[in-house]
Every structure is written in structure tokens, then in C-alpha cells.
Design an enzyme around this catalytic site. Structure first.
Site, mmCIF file in Angstrom:
data_model
loop_
_atom_site.group_PDB
_atom_site.id
_atom_site.type_symbol
_atom_site.label_atom_id
_atom_site.label_comp_id
_atom_site.label_asym_id
_atom_site.label_seq_id
_atom_site.Cartn_x
_atom_site.Cartn_y
_atom_site.Cartn_z
ATOM 1 N N ILE B 460 -2.477 -0.249 1.061
ATOM 2 C CA ILE B 460 -3.110 0.784 0.291
ATOM 3 C C ILE B 460 -1.903 1.296 -0.941
ATOM 4 O O ILE B 460 -2.414 2.586 -1.346
ATOM 5 C CB ILE B 460 -3.736 1.897 1.031
ATOM 6 C CG1 ILE B 460 -2.852 2.616 1.906
ATOM 7 C CG2 ILE B 460 -5.163 1.169 1.447
ATOM 8 C CD1 ILE B 460 -3.647 3.790 2.560
ATOM 9 N N GLY B 461 -0.897 0.814 -0.960
ATOM 10 C CA GLY B 461 -0.158 1.594 -1.664
ATOM 11 C C GLY B 461 1.394 1.793 -0.961
ATOM 12 O O GLY B 461 2.460 2.266 -1.505
ATOM 13 N N GLN B 594 6.610 7.538 1.389
ATOM 14 C CA GLN B 594 5.452 8.048 2.074
ATOM 15 C C GLN B 594 5.802 9.725 2.408
ATOM 16 O O GLN B 594 4.737 10.397 2.350
ATOM 17 C CB GLN B 594 5.324 7.548 3.456
ATOM 18 C CG GLN B 594 4.773 6.150 3.274
ATOM 19 C CD GLN B 594 3.371 6.008 3.547
ATOM 20 O OE1 GLN B 594 2.584 6.535 2.607
ATOM 21 N NE2 GLN B 594 2.691 5.641 4.353
ATOM 22 N N GLU B 661 1.051 10.591 7.173
ATOM 23 C CA GLU B 661 0.276 11.982 6.812
ATOM 24 C C GLU B 661 1.254 13.106 7.204
ATOM 25 O O GLU B 661 0.880 14.152 6.573
ATOM 26 C CB GLU B 661 -0.990 11.777 7.799
ATOM 27 C CG GLU B 661 -1.996 10.761 7.283
ATOM 28 C CD GLU B 661 -3.045 10.631 8.045
ATOM 29 O OE1 GLU B 661 -3.798 11.223 8.161
ATOM 30 O OE2 GLU B 661 -2.887 9.663 8.879
#
Lengths: 330, 709
Positions: B460-461, B594, B661
């Protein structure tokens, strides 16, 4: 998509003739707002009269020292023009405070003056809006209106004008040049936009079919200092929560010329005439600035969720006035 | 690079980078199959009620309009597990923006005109979309999102709080937030005989295939779902969304390939949002600055469609040692769009509140906020009592403090001014659980010396292809360039979604298993490989999802420096620094992306991202990217991400924890704490926009209440 006619005009006369020949036409400049509104269904023109090839792309100094900006000058070029930066820094700063680099490359001087409010109710066909569809009501009045007007609104409309550029033009005593079937005329920039009153559908004093051909800035080569300041939710690419353009000139220790205009407080750039009157002839002290700005903002009638705009505008104005006045006297 | 040198951890370049930057990477709406039609949904314009009539006539009369699907004529579908997918199946309108019709047309423009022409009448009912902490319909559910118990209590937290020497009792509000990936949700579908072929933008195509199979009552092997490139999801593409169901329906109805790309303005109503949370924190501490009581109570909202409970109190079960505690969730089902997953659901809003309250407690105690956190470090996980498989929060705090220059900080609020600017610094901790799910993969040795690894991972990238190739190369003991990788299709060995920071661990485990097995088989093989090569597979069921005796979490520490303009109330972040302990970092380049991506999103949560539920109309006011303010480049200053070495044998064969996250988790609190340090004013509602901050500054300067200055 609703089909529309497309006419590319080569001259001002061709443009106004084409507009007259196509009821429901709109002029197309950079399209950065009009095309969005067409996608949303807010605008559904029967014809687009493309004015991008009109010979209005120049900036020229007139014999009296004033500066004429062609209506098709792109926002980026206007902001970067050496004469604009030197003589009218408030205008350059205001234009650069708006939108993004890509949008400023496409947007034009004339189009910037004619952009519509970003009120979310205006943009949403499923909700009432007297500006979009007179008589349907105002969704914002009882709705979400943190960004809306605190001055000069009516029970018909509480929208604000989104332009940064127009605020600087209003403070700089610029004029807007128009051409229509009845000929050419000029109106002061500070009076070009309207208050909503009972006709919020009318943003400006422009007459049907009239085309903005340019903007004239008064002679100012050795003129007063000016500056623009804007507060916003993020550092770039956001509309003003409040903004101010100030032009200030002193002679013999007192204010001899002043122009103050607020952005994002009203349906038009809000030229602060009361504040200016109070300052003319006064020594440029902090107390005088506070008194003048408070006089102006006393007329504000905040709604439930936008009371912050009044102190915000006040502090912006005092900050810019203080910066433009010589430090020794403030 | 030689075959024996390890490539795990190396900053390998993104494998699809060139395709993306040259525009040749194709996304779901860009598959222009012959005869493709386009469609556009018609959203409900009432907040609650039912459709009483739909007149498709004016739409069908327009040139290019092929069909208008409504609940009256759309294909009947079996009831889905996720009720948000039951589109055009009933006249019920559960919230404004729910789709009540779909116009299919030859062109996108014709579909848009058709959608505007459909006439819908409603029987409107009174609606309630306003969440309050004392909402009469709020109840304590059985579970919060993620399967966590809604309530957990240890000891007597109320009595312990009442008798604590130092107490903080504060309430925070996080507004509704929207994922807004750059690529809107989009699907292209066609029927090839009795086979359904789908290109979609999703974080996991096995789940999409399963949902379509159930709803269209087809065996899964007659459905192929591909998500080759995905322009972000942040949770909103973690489950199938109405676009894929509608595209499949429209394709069946018209017999043509159909693309549905949701307009940006439709996203807030139909692809989920981070539900607003009203959070009350009560922290009691003894004279030794150790917590005696920790009470974290959350009130949030869900829709009439389903119960989704943002698990914001859950991180308080992990962070600090407290002998008495209660963590509790309440939810009110309102006439609002259905909330869903958004990057670090639970941790992101919950840690904003907990870490802000810890900062408030540090101020009450007169203690350095870094030291307060270290003082309250637990020996085992406070809620479960399980030992941590690894926990290096203290190391993150100390390393971050060193790199940030924390030791020179004057702790007094409002102690640093630069002209009209007030400057401050803040710290917050972060945590995110280690999640992992069973997956399958295959690895094939080809006669030309290359290796083909196949796994239905979704990139997703994040760089999934790249890191999985690294895992494979190491497991095979071959150079990275000899590994080819296929991901992003339900035709590949089944695997879990890219979500919950679990993707790399889950897929990588299966890839590692298949590659180790293949290596063993090749070791026993002599002579040239057969034409079909040699293949080995792996399935981590029963292994990846086995109960662990360990409490497994990543941790981190965030530091922020802000400047607050006292003229305008504008807050600008000057620098962000994060240090993370997340097991072994598998690709230094993509991991850094990320982390700093998460931190940037956290900056938006802190300062700019705000969504307002319109009480009169029942929808979110900010429905485009001009009004929903994600940070612009000018908002994002120096952002640094670092990590500490962490060896943890209780995770997976790579020793990695998820990193997608945790970068967002502590950012908002660190920024908010910095704003307090700068101004001396404690703001407890996000985002910290000029209207709030200026009002707070004026109240601080003029407590008598005049807003004059």
C-alpha cells in the site's frame, strides 16, 4: 456533464460580444475556481468564453506613475513583479499568502477578484444557500460557521470573500477596470465587492457581461510602506481565518495616509474607514493604533463559533501597524 | 552483494519506485478494459429515514446513461458480515451520505450528470448526531475494537485515586478524523462468464474476495481480486468498501466492465472515520511519584449500521505500573456515518490523552516528564501480568532525550520567548501491539537461477515487495537481485491484509518458511533444475496465530519543539524526533519512511486535522482537501526517526515488530505538551488551531475575561 459552448476570444470586444451572444455564459480565465464549481454543479454555464488569449497579460507603468496590471497576469507573475514587490509589498505578500504554487501559476488577476466564497454550504447542492439559490435559506447561520463573517453580514448570508489579493488591493486604493457593452469604467477595489444584504447571490458590482480588463495601483514609487499578514490553520494552502493589509505613511510625525483592510471577516474585503479616520493626523502610537482598531471592530457581531476572529483581526492589525510605524514612536 | 551477505536491514530501494514516479504503475481505476462503463453513486440527503420513491427517468433520459440501480432493481445479495456493504438492498437510510442509487453510464461525465438527475424522495425522521460525554444512549459494550474487553479493572481505582497525594483529573477530546488516502477508493470489475474479475484499491484482497464470494454466492475460486498498486489506505481500505460491491453489481447488471472511483467528497461518509473520543483521565500518584491509580474512561460514537468502538483506553493497560486501574469504553449509536480503522486505532487518540495527562501529572509533581515515565516503568504488562517479550521504552526515552538535547531544557512553562513567539518542547511515549496473522507463500527455484516468491501481500506504499524480497534473499542465501516477487492478487497464495502493522511479520513469516524449505530441498537436489523449477510452500496457520505467553509491543519516545505565535495563536512545529524500539528493522530506508510518515500524520492530528459533524444536516462539514487540512510541506519541519537495537526471540523468524503505526502514536501528545511548555496554557481539545490557541492565550493573559488584547 451539462454541455456548454466554448468560445475562445482574441480581443476584449470579441469576449464581451461572445458573452452577450450566449445567455448564461461565464468568462474562463485560469479556471482554478470556476472549473471546480462546475464539477460540483454550483456553476452550470451555457457557454465558456475563454479570455486567456486576450492581450491583457502585461504590467505597465502609466505616465502618472501608477501601475496597471492586466487582468490576465497570473498570480505568480504579479507577486514576483519587481515593481509590485518594490512599491506595493502588501500586494505581493497577499498573493503569495494565497493558494499553492500550482494554483498561483494558473490563476489570474481578474479571476482572483471573481472567485466565489468557500462556504461549505454554498458548495453543497444538497443544502440550502441563498447565495447559490436565492430564497432557499442559509445553512451556515445555524450550522458550522467558524470561518464565517463577523462584520457586515445579513440574515441571508454570512459567507466571507476568500481572496487575499483583494484585501491588499482594497487597502492600496487600487481600482478595477471594467469593459462591457456600455463601454469602459473603473470602480475602486474597496467598493468592487458587495455586502450580502438581501442579494447575497451578487458578490460584486460588476454588471452582466462586463469583463475585468485590469487593476490600477495608484502612483507609489516613493509612496508609503505596506504589508499584509494572514492567520491560517496551516502554514500554506489554507484560506485566512483573518488577515489584514495596511498602508501607512507618516509626515511630520503624524499619519498622513493610511489604508487598512481586513480579510475573512466579511462578504468583501473590509476597508476600515473608521480606524483610518481616527488615525489620520494622529501620532503613530500604540495607544492610537489600539483606539483606531477598536473603533472599527466595535461593529463586529460574532456568531456562536467565530468570536475568536475579532481579537485575531485586532492583533494582526496592531502587529502590522506597529511594524510599519517607525520603532521610535511606538 | 554476495550470496552469503545478509540483506535484511539494508536500505534496499523500493522495487516499484520507478513505475510509480514515471506514472506507469496502474491503479484500480486505470484499467481501461474494452467497453468499460463508469458509475457514480447517489448519496442520501437526509440523516435518518427511508427512501419512499426513486425516479430514474430523468437520469435514464440523458445521453450515455446505461442504468440506474436502486434498492428496487439492484441484484439481491446475501447478507454480508460487514453491514456497510449491504448497499442498495433496502430503502433504509442510516446516515446522510449512504448510497441510495448508482448511475452507470458510458462516461464519467454522463454518470455524474445522471446522478444529479435521479429524483429521490424520503420519509425523514428526527436525527441525533451529537456525541456528548453524558449521552443518554451511551452504553458499555462487551468489546472494543480489536476484541479487547470494554472494561478492565484492577483493585479499587476510585478509592486509591481519592487517597492519592497528587491527583490529575482531566478530560480530552479528539475530533473525528479522516484517513483520506491520496488514491480514493476505487474498483474496476467485469464478469468473464461466471467468473468475477476485480481490480481494487484495498489493503487486502483475500478479504475482498471472501466478502464478494459470500454476497454474490460464488465459490472463491471463481473470483479474482487484484490490488497491484494502492495509493494509501491508513486503515480505510483494510476491509472491502461499497465501491467494490457496487462495481461488481453494475458489471453484472450491464454485462460490461465497470469502474467506480469514489469522489473525494463522498469518502467521509462511506469509508469510515476515526470516531471522536471524549476521554477522562484520572491519575493518582504517591509521594514517590509512582502511580497509585490510573483511570481512563472513553466515550465514543458508532453508527446505526454497526458497533465499532475505538479502543482508546486499551494502551493504558500496557504503559505504566499502577496497582489500581480502570480502563473503560462507552459508545453511543448515533445517526452518523460508520467509524472504522484509522492508523493506530485506539493507541493514537488514547495515547494522546494518557501522555498528555502524564505531562500534567509531571507538572503537578514538579518532576521531569521523561523521569516520571521511567519511574513508572512496569516489570510486567500491567493488565495481563504477562512478561514483555522485549520492552525498551526507557532506552527510547533516554536516547531521544540525548539526541533532542532535552537535558538543557528549562522546565518552567513560558520560559522561552523569541520576540512574539513562545517556544517550548514536549515529550510523549508511544506503544503499539505486535499483531500477526497466518499467511501462506510459495518459493520457486527457476532453471535460470532466479527465485520466484509468491504471496498475496499488498503493497500500500510501504515497500512490502522490497522487504519481502530481502527476507527471501536472506532465507535462501542468495543475492537480492535474484529474487523476484509477486504480490497483490487473490490468485497468489492467500495472506492477511496490510493492517494492524502486521503485514511484514505475517507475510514475511510465510515467505521465510517457504524459502527455508526450498533451500533444504535444493540442498538435496543435484543436476539442472527441471523446467518447472522446484517449489516449496509454507502455511503459518497454528504458528503465527498461536497464543503467546509474552506481552508483545513496540515502544517509542517522541520529542517535539514548537513555536507559538502570540499574535495569532498559530502553532508551528519546528522539529520532531522519534526513537523507536520495534524489534529488528528490516529495511532502513522504507522503515524510516514509515516512521516519519506516521509522525507527519500525528503532526496533522495535533495541529491541523479537524472534522466537524454538522448537527443540522448530519454530515461532516470538511469534505475536501481544501477544508480538511492535512499538513502541507510548509508545516512539516525537520522530522527525525531513529531506532534502538532490539533482539526479541519471541516474535517471528525475522525478529521484527510492526512499524506502520507507532510513528503517529505519540506525536500529538508530544506536540500538545510542547505547546503547554511554550505557553503555560493546557489545551485539551485537538487540533490546536489558532482559534483555540488564541482564545486560550487571551484567557491566560486576561483571566478576568476580557478578550480585548
Amino acid at each position: 456533464m451539462k454541455p456548454f459552448a466554448y468560445v475562445r476570444a482574441g480581443t476584449v470586444e470579441e469576449a464581451t460580444d461572445a458573452f452577450a451572444a450566449h445567455p448564461g455564459a461565464r468568462y474562463l480565465g485560469g479556471g482554478t475556481n470556476l472549473v471546480d464549481l462546475m464539477k460540483l454543479g454550483v456553476e452550470a454555464p451555457a457557454a465558456l468564453v475563454d479570455v486567456n488569449r486576450l492581450p491583457l497579460g502585461g504590467v505597465e507603468e502609466l505616465p502618472d506613475g501608477s501601475l496597471r496590471i492586466g487582468a490576465m497576469v497570473h498570480n505568480s507573475d504579479l507577486a514576483a513583479h519587481p515593481l509590485v514587490r518594490d512599491r506595493y509589498p502588501a500586494l505581493s505578500q497577499a498573493v503569495l499568502a494565497g493558494a499553492s504554487g500550482q494554483l498561483r501559476n494558473a490563476a489570474t488577476t481578474g479571476g482572483n477578484l471573481l472567485q466565489r466564497t468557500r462556504c461549505p454550504y454554498f458548495q453543497d447542492l444538497s443544502k440550502p444557500c441563498n447565495k447559490r439559490e436565492p430564497g432557499t435559506g442559509c445553512g451556515a447561520l445555524q450550522g458550522v460557521h467558524r470561518d464565517h463573517a463577523v462584520l457586515g453580514y445579513s440574515d441571508q448570508c454570512i459567507a466571507t470573500n476568500p481572496s487575499d489579493m483583494a484585501v491588499a488591493l482594497a487597502a492600496l486604493d487600487a481600482s478595477v477596470e471594467l469593459y462591457g457593452t456600455e463601454g469602459a469604467r473603473s470602480v475602486p477595489a474597496a467598493g468592487f465587492h458587495r455586502l450580502p444584504g438581501d442579494h447575497p447571490e451578487r458578490d460584486t458590482e460588476i454588471r452582466p457581461g462586463e469583463l475585468i480588463t485590469g487593476v490600477v495601483l495608484p502612483a507609489g514609487s516613493a509612496g508609503p510602506a505596506s504589508a499584509y499578514r494572514k492567520a491560517r490553520d496551516r502554514a500554506s494552502y489554507a484560506f485566512a481565518l483573518a488577515s489584514v493589509a495596511v498602508v501607512l505613511h507618516l509626515a511630520d510625525g503624524v499619519v498622513d495616509r493610511v489604508g487598512i483592510a481586513f480579510g475573512a471577516l466579511a462578504h468583501r474585503p473590509w476597508r476600515a474607514r473608521r480606524a483610518e479616520e481616527a488615525l489620520l493626523g494622529a501620532a503613530p502610537t500604540t495607544a492610537a493604533f489600539e483606539h483606531a482598531v477598536d473603533l472599527e471592530l466595535a461593529a463586529a457581531e460574532p456568531l456562536q463559533d467565530n468570536a475568536y476572529k475579532v481579537p485575531l483581526a485586532r492583533r494582526l492589525a496592531l502587529d502590522v501597524l506597529g511594524r510599519l510605524a517607525p520603532p521610535a514612536v511606538t | 552483494m554476495t550470496g552469503t551477505e545478509t540483506v535484511l536491514g539494508a536500505p534496499a530501494e523500493r522495487r516499484e519506485g520507478r513505475e510509480k514516479v514515471t506514472g506507469t504503475a496502474r491503479y484500480a481505476a486505470e484499467f481501461d478494459f474494452p467497453g468499460r462503463a463508469h458509475c457514480r453513486p447517489v448519496p442520501a440527503t437526509v440523516a435518518r429515514g427511508r427512501v419512499t420513491g426513486i425516479d430514474p427517468g430523468p437520469a435514464l433520459a440523458l445521453p450515455g446513461v446505461l442504468a440506474v440501480l436502486t434498492h428496487e432493481n439492484a441484484p439481491r445479495l446475501a447478507e454480508p458480515d460487514d453491514p456497510v456493504l449491504a448497499v442498495l438492498q433496502s430503502p433504509r437510510v442510516p446516515h446522510r451520505g449512504w448510497f441510495v442509487a448508482l448511475v452507470v453510464a458510458e462516461t464519467l461525465e454522463a454518470a455524474r450528470a445522471g446522478a444529479a438527475a435521479v429524483r429521490v424522495t424520503y420519509e425523514e425522521e428526527p436525527h441525533d448526531v451529537t456525541l456528548t460525554a453524558s449521552h443518554p444512549q451511551a452504553y458499555v459494550p462487551r468489546e472494543a475494537n480489536g476484541g479487547y474487553p470494554a472494561v478492565s479493572e484492577h483493585g479499587d481505582p476510585d478509592a486509591a485515586f481519592a487517597s492519592s497525594a497528587t491527583r490529575v483529573d482531566v478530560e480530552y477530546r479528539v475530533p473525528p478524523l479522516h484517513n483520506h488516502p491520496m488514491e480514493p477508493h476505487a474498483s474496476t470489475a467485469f464478469w468473464d462468464g461466471d467468473r468475477l474479475v476485480v481490480r481494487t484499491s484495498s489493503q487486502g484482497t483475500n478479504a475482498v474476495r471472501a466478502a464478494l464470494a459470500a454476497m454474490f454466492e460464488l465459490p472463491e475460486d471463481r473470483i479474482s481480486v487484484t490490488a497491484e498498486h494502492v495509493g494509501g489506505g491508513f486503515g480505510s481500505k483494510g476491509t472491502p468498501r461499497p465501491d467494490v460491491v457496487l462495481a461488481a453489481m453494475a458489471a453484472r447488471h450491464t454485462g460490461r466492465p465497470v469502474t467506480l472511483a469514489l469522489p473525494r467528497r463522498f469518502l467521509p461518509a462511506v469509508v469510515g472515520h476515526r470516531a471522536p473520543t471524549l476521554q477522562r483521565l484520572r491519575l493518582g500518584a504517591g509521594a514517590d511519584s509512582r502511580l497509585t491509580s490510573l483511570v481512563h474512561e472513553v466515550t465514543t460514537q458508532s453508527s446505526r449500521v454497526k458497533e465499532f468502538v475505538e479502543q482508546a483506553a486499551v494502551p493504558s493497560r500496557v504503559m505504566y505500573a499502577a496497582p489500581h486501574s480502570r480502563t473503560l469504553h462507552r459508545v453511543a449509536r448515533l445517526d452518523v456515518p460508520t467509524p472504522s480503522w484509522m492508523r493506530a486505532p485506539g493507541e493514537s487518540p488514547g495515547m494522546y490523552a494518557l501522555e498528555s495527562a502524564m505531562d500534567e501529572l509531571a507538572a503537578e509533581l514538579g518532576m521531569d516528564p521523561v523521569e516520571l515515565r521511567i519511574r513508572n516503568e512496569p516489570e510486567t504488562e500491567p493488565d495481563s501480568g504477562k512478561p514483555f517479550s522485549s520492552r525498551h521504552l526507557v532506552e527510547c526515552l533516554r536516547e531521544g532525550a540525548r539526541r533532542f538535547g532535552w537535558s538543557g531544557r528549562d522546565p518552567r512553562p513560558r520560559s522561552r520567548a523569541e520576540g512574539p513567539l513562545l517556544v517550548g518542547t514536549g515529550v510523549a511515549a508511544a506503544t503499539y501491539p505486535v499483531l500477526v496473522a497466518p499467511s501462506t507463500a510459495s518459493a520457486q527455484a527457476l532453471p535460470d537461477g532466479a527465485f520466484l516468491v509468491r504471496v498475496n501481500a499488498t503493497d500500500i506504499g510501504t515497500g512490502a515487495r522490497t522487504v519481502l524480497a530481502q527476507i527471501a534473499a536472506d532465507a535462501l542465501g542468495v543475492p537480492l537481485e535474484r529474487v523476484r516477487i509477486e504480490v497483490g492478487s487473490s490468485d497468489l497464495p492467500a495472506a492477511t491484509l496490510a493492517g494492524g502493522s502486521s503485514g511484514t511479520a505475517s507475510w514475511g513469516w510465510a515467505v521465510h518458511g517457504a524459502c527455508v524449505r526450498l533451500r533444504d530441498r535444493l540442498a538435496g537436489h543435484s543436476g539442472p533444475l527441471p523446467a518447472e523449477g522446484v517449489t516449496a510452500t509454507a502455511d503459518t496457520s497454528g504458528e503465527a496465530d498461536a497464543d503467546s505467553p509474552w506481552s508483545r509491543h513496540a515502544f517509542g519516545a517522541h520529542f517535539a519543539e514548537v513555536a507559538v505565535d502570540t499574535v495569532t495563536g498559530e502553532v508551528r512545529v519546528r522539529r520532531l524526533l522519534g526513537v523507536f524500539a520495534a524489534g529488528r528493522i528490516l529495511n532502513a530506508r522504507t522503515a524510516r519512511s514509515q516512521f516519519i510518515g506516521g509522525m507527519t500524520m500525528g503532526l496533522g492530528m495535533a495541529l491541523t486535522e479537524d472534522s466537524t459533524m454538522d448537527p443540522a444536516f448530519g454530515d461532516f462539514t470538511q469534505s475536501d482537501l481544501a477544508s480538511y487540512h492535512v499538513p502541507a510541506h510548509a508545516d512539516v519541519p525537520a522530522v527525525e526517526a531513529h531506532w534502538v537495537e532490539e533482539d526479541d526471540a519471541h516474535l517471528n523468524p525475522m525478529g521484527s515488530k510492526g512499524i506502520g503505526e507507532i510513528g503517529i502514536v505519540g506525536t500529538a501528545a508530544a506536540v500538545g505538551n510542547a505547546v503547554h511548555h511554550a505557553t503555560g496554557v493546557r489545551f485539551r481539545e485537538l487540533p490546536l488551531t489558532p482559534d483555540r490557541v488564541l482564545t486560550g492565550l487571551l484567557g491566560h493573559e486576561h483571566p478576568a475575561g476580557t478578550l480585548g488584547a
